[in-house]
Design a protein around this motif. Structure first.
Motif, PDB file in Angstrom:
ATOM      1  N   PRO A 114       0.801  -1.243   0.000  1.00  0.00           N
ATOM      2  CA  PRO A 114       0.000   0.000   0.000  1.00  0.00           C
ATOM      3  C   PRO A 114       0.827   1.284   0.000  1.00  0.00           C
ATOM      4  O   PRO A 114       0.357   2.319  -0.487  1.00  0.00           O
ATOM      5  N   VAL A 115       2.061   1.248   0.520  1.00  0.00           N
ATOM      6  CA  VAL A 115       2.852   2.479   0.561  1.00  0.00           C
ATOM      7  C   VAL A 115       3.183   2.986  -0.844  1.00  0.00           C
ATOM      8  O   VAL A 115       3.518   4.154  -1.027  1.00  0.00           O
ATOM      9  N   MET A 116       3.051   2.112  -1.849  1.00  0.00           N
ATOM     10  CA  MET A 116       3.273   2.560  -3.230  1.00  0.00           C
ATOM     11  C   MET A 116       2.335   3.708  -3.603  1.00  0.00           C
ATOM     12  O   MET A 116       2.655   4.510  -4.485  1.00  0.00           O
ATOM     13  N   ALA A 117       1.175   3.775  -2.956  1.00  0.00           N
ATOM     14  CA  ALA A 117       0.233   4.855  -3.239  1.00  0.00           C
ATOM     15  C   ALA A 117       0.586   6.129  -2.481  1.00  0.00           C
ATOM     16  O   ALA A 117      -0.042   7.161  -2.663  1.00  0.00           O
ATOM     17  N   GLN A 118       1.605   6.063  -1.633  1.00  0.00           N
ATOM     18  CA  GLN A 118       1.987   7.247  -0.850  1.00  0.00           C
ATOM     19  C   GLN A 118       3.200   7.969  -1.429  1.00  0.00           C
ATOM     20  O   GLN A 118       3.772   8.846  -0.788  1.00  0.00           O
ATOM     21  N   ARG A 165      12.923  -1.090   7.940  1.00  0.00           N
ATOM     22  CA  ARG A 165      14.150  -1.430   8.657  1.00  0.00           C
ATOM     23  C   ARG A 165      14.960  -0.185   8.985  1.00  0.00           C
ATOM     24  O   ARG A 165      15.562  -0.069  10.038  1.00  0.00           O
ATOM     25  N   GLU A 166      14.990   0.756   8.047  1.00  0.00           N
ATOM     26  CA  GLU A 166      15.809   1.954   8.245  1.00  0.00           C
ATOM     27  C   GLU A 166      14.996   3.126   8.779  1.00  0.00           C
ATOM     28  O   GLU A 166      15.478   4.259   8.783  1.00  0.00           O
ATOM     29  N   ASN A 167      13.761   2.855   9.178  1.00  0.00           N
ATOM     30  CA  ASN A 167      12.914   3.883   9.765  1.00  0.00           C
ATOM     31  C   ASN A 167      12.771   5.097   8.846  1.00  0.00           C
ATOM     32  O   ASN A 167      12.866   6.243   9.279  1.00  0.00           O
ATOM     33  N   GLY A 168      12.561   4.835   7.568  1.00  0.00           N
ATOM     34  CA  GLY A 168      12.426   5.913   6.592  1.00  0.00           C
ATOM     35  C   GLY A 168      10.982   6.303   6.367  1.00  0.00           C
ATOM     36  O   GLY A 168      10.072   5.843   7.072  1.00  0.00           O
ATOM     37  N   GLY A 169      10.766   7.152   5.381  1.00  0.00           N
ATOM     38  CA  GLY A 169       9.425   7.576   5.011  1.00  0.00           C
ATOM     39  C   GLY A 169       9.202   7.371   3.525  1.00  0.00           C
ATOM     40  O   GLY A 169       9.927   6.606   2.878  1.00  0.00           O
ATOM     41  N   ASN A 170       8.222   8.096   2.962  1.00  0.00           N
ATOM     42  CA  ASN A 170       7.873   7.823   1.566  1.00  0.00           C
ATOM     43  C   ASN A 170       8.960   8.241   0.585  1.00  0.00           C
ATOM     44  O   ASN A 170       9.112   7.635  -0.482  1.00  0.00           O
ATOM     45  N   ALA A 171       9.763   9.260   0.927  1.00  0.00           N
ATOM     46  CA  ALA A 171      10.826   9.665   0.000  1.00  0.00           C
ATOM     47  C   ALA A 171      11.907   8.596  -0.079  1.00  0.00           C
ATOM     48  O   ALA A 171      12.415   8.290  -1.167  1.00  0.00           O
ATOM     49  N   SER A 172      12.270   8.016   1.051  1.00  0.00           N
ATOM     50  CA  SER A 172      13.202   6.885   1.022  1.00  0.00           C
ATOM     51  C   SER A 172      12.606   5.728   0.234  1.00  0.00           C
ATOM     52  O   SER A 172      13.297   5.066  -0.539  1.00  0.00           O
ATOM     53  N   PHE A 173      11.322   5.497   0.434  1.00  0.00           N
ATOM     54  CA  PHE A 173      10.661   4.399  -0.287  1.00  0.00           C
ATOM     55  C   PHE A 173      10.800   4.570  -1.799  1.00  0.00           C
ATOM     56  O   PHE A 173      11.068   3.618  -2.520  1.00  0.00           O
TER      57      PHE A 173
END
Lengths: 277, 277, 277
Positions: free
Chosen positions: A193-197, A244-252
């Motif tokens: 689902p994060v692909m939509a973010q 794992r790296e506690n990132g957000g959508n930009a890291s994704f």
């Protein structure tokens, strides 16, 4: 089935398909980088004076109607006709069809005048296009906007009918993906689902699909399904890294393209979750 | 005060405001991703034929004049008028006002013809706009270009006057941020200098502000202040991560959006540094 | 030699050259961020109504013909003439010259009408430009498209001739880089092949070159060579980080800009691999 999704991936890596993109300025950089990541090569050009000529030097064409305008619409038709004339695969992404008359009308006109190897959209965009065809067999109003396990049969039927009517592959992305020609449909259960973010998941998928169908011209259905599996698996793996790296959508976003870059046939075969209906 | 910056954040997360952006092609991708990160949803559309229609399907409008041209300027006015007609909050980012006549004149005309809920700029851009109003109460030439603790009183007075004159919230970003309506001003001391070493810090802040005022229409002052606090805190946290991982400005950009994505009400309340004057 | 590449870097850091960019929408964000990373400051503006005025407030000009169109081409000429009139360094990136008549013709016309301090392209683009000059001393057809140790002498001779003919610095990037004026050529052996697997390596290099020649106006040859060394070393270091963290091309892009941001004179002097011929 006379090819596998693994073979489709290998063909992209080996032939480095050059793709002409007429696409929106929001996600254009991501589209270029994912084309490079998957093994293809991008050219972006949207002026009427060079559109057809750039199409001619490429192997495939990706038309994406996000942030369209009069100038770029003219170029889409010039490039699309040239691709058809030369037998180059063309792919359409009807971004936002249904959100404005300009987008809906442009996408429909493109679909009527140009033959596309694949049309890649979300279910709402695809329904908008189908409804506009004005045939009595128009889109089933019962197909809910979201494809779920409950309405999957109807959605598969809709995709096959869309593919038949427009002589294309209907590639519908969502929580459940459906990639269908008139006969067979791949139902794909990869992704996250994060692909939509992030912006551009859809645009990137369409660009990559263009590379896959260009490198596998005899197998547009398998090629598009392979591109969807690569994207879905990459999304799953990118999400794990983000978590794992506690990132957000930009890291994704970065990780998603990275995973496409690192994808190989073994991972693809092991992690792809699809069935053919 | 009948809302808090924490409540403003929760409203964005809960209502997922859809924002129409007419913005520059330099930072457009960052604006889209930060809108998603903060809990909103972006649409970019800048052609005259669809501008007003896209505004109508959205909840708020973000006009950013970077890389403007004749075609997009016309769309800015069409979208702005439609937003006013429908009562949708509109936000203006006068990027580069003062650097060219085209930018200065366009920003001023927008400010005269469209009612904006918030105008977000740096102090020089805001002074350029105010000076052009041609009133005898024009901008105080003593307000130095940089807001410091020394000239803060004057800058706050300038912001309140700007807000009063244009019936808006004046949101001025810098080492010290000032967010003011005609009565009250938030002075915010979050942020980090490295934010000026990436492109788009300002554009992203404006886009996020549009999401905040759209989700909190009755409280534009608190909403804009909340967006500024979220951005400043995210900048501080992103800088810490950049330093820890020995990164540079490109990593910082990624982390900045990540931190907006991860922000919650508790962090916001704990780390926001502001006073109301 | 009356300056060093280390001094060129320090000059950029100290003078913060402001660069006007008329560039493509694919890599524009990367160009802005690398300009900030190297110590410069970017402005993007491509409308005819403001092009010359923005050039005038800047110190240098970067013209990149990717995704050109009629409107932006007109602005390129207006900005270029203004830069020449004011004595501001102008840099040309002939992206895709040879791929379409529009690009080839535009690049040639720019080269005829505008005086550029540096022209930065790959060997094929540079050969396309040289071939079009229509002189009997045209490009040596024996210069193979890729510069290798075997054909290096010919490539160096070509670069010097190009530089002489157009009164510029010919800056040719590839596995081996050549940066030459009519007399001397820097042959640079930094960089990594993965730089070709992201979009924008070339565009970013040109943008950074514009900052370097603007900050070192008396030494365009050394300045361009310094920018090439900074980029090549940053590519090597970014690749190491990508490998260590098991990343892909999107991570590499971030790390590349990061390394430019972190570059200092000591690293530059220690890791630059060049010879002067």
């Amino acid at each position: 089935m006379d090819t596998t999704i693994e073979q489709c991936l290998e063909q992209v890596r080996q032939t480095v398909p050059l793709i002409h993109n007429i696409t929106n300025y929001v996600t254009v950089n991501d589209c270029a980088n994912i084309l490079l990541a998957c093994g293809g090569s991008p050219i972006m050009a949207d002026d009427e004076e060079e559109a057809a000529q750039i199409t001619a030097v490429c192997g495939g064409l990706n038309i994406n109607i996000g942030t369209l305008n009069k100038r770029t619409i003219a170029s889409m038709f010039l490039a699309g006709r040239k691709a058809n004339e030369l037998g180059h695969p063309a792919v359409l992404d009807p971004v936002g069809a249904g959100a404005s008359d300009l987008r809906t009308d442009t996408a429909r006109r493109l679909l009527e005048e140009i033959r596309f190897a694949v049309v890649r959209g979300n279910i709402s965009e695809m329904k908008t296009l189908a409804a506009g065809a004005g045939t009595t067999k128009g889109v089933d109003a019962d197909v809910a906007d979201r494809v779920t396990e409950e309405n999957l049969d109807q959605a598969v039927a809709f995709a096959k009918e869309f593919a038949s009517r427009y002589n294309t592959v209907a590639a519908i992305s969502g929580a459940l993906d459906i990639v269908a020609d008139g006969e067979r449909a791949y139902v794909i259960r990869n992704g996250h689902p994060v692909m939509a973010q992030i912006t551009g998941s859809g645009c990137m998928l369409t660009a990559m699909t263009a590379a896959y169908v260009t490198a596998n011209r005899e197998h547009p259905l398998e090629a598009a399904a392979a591109a969807f599996c690569v994207m879905g698996i990459s999304g799953e793996r990118a999400y794990e890294r983000m978590r794992r790296e506690n990132g957000g959508n930009a890291s994704f976003r970065t990780y998603l393209i990275d995973e496409v870059y690192k994808m190989d046939g073994q991972v693809l075969m092991r992690e792809a979750k699809y069935e053919v209906r």
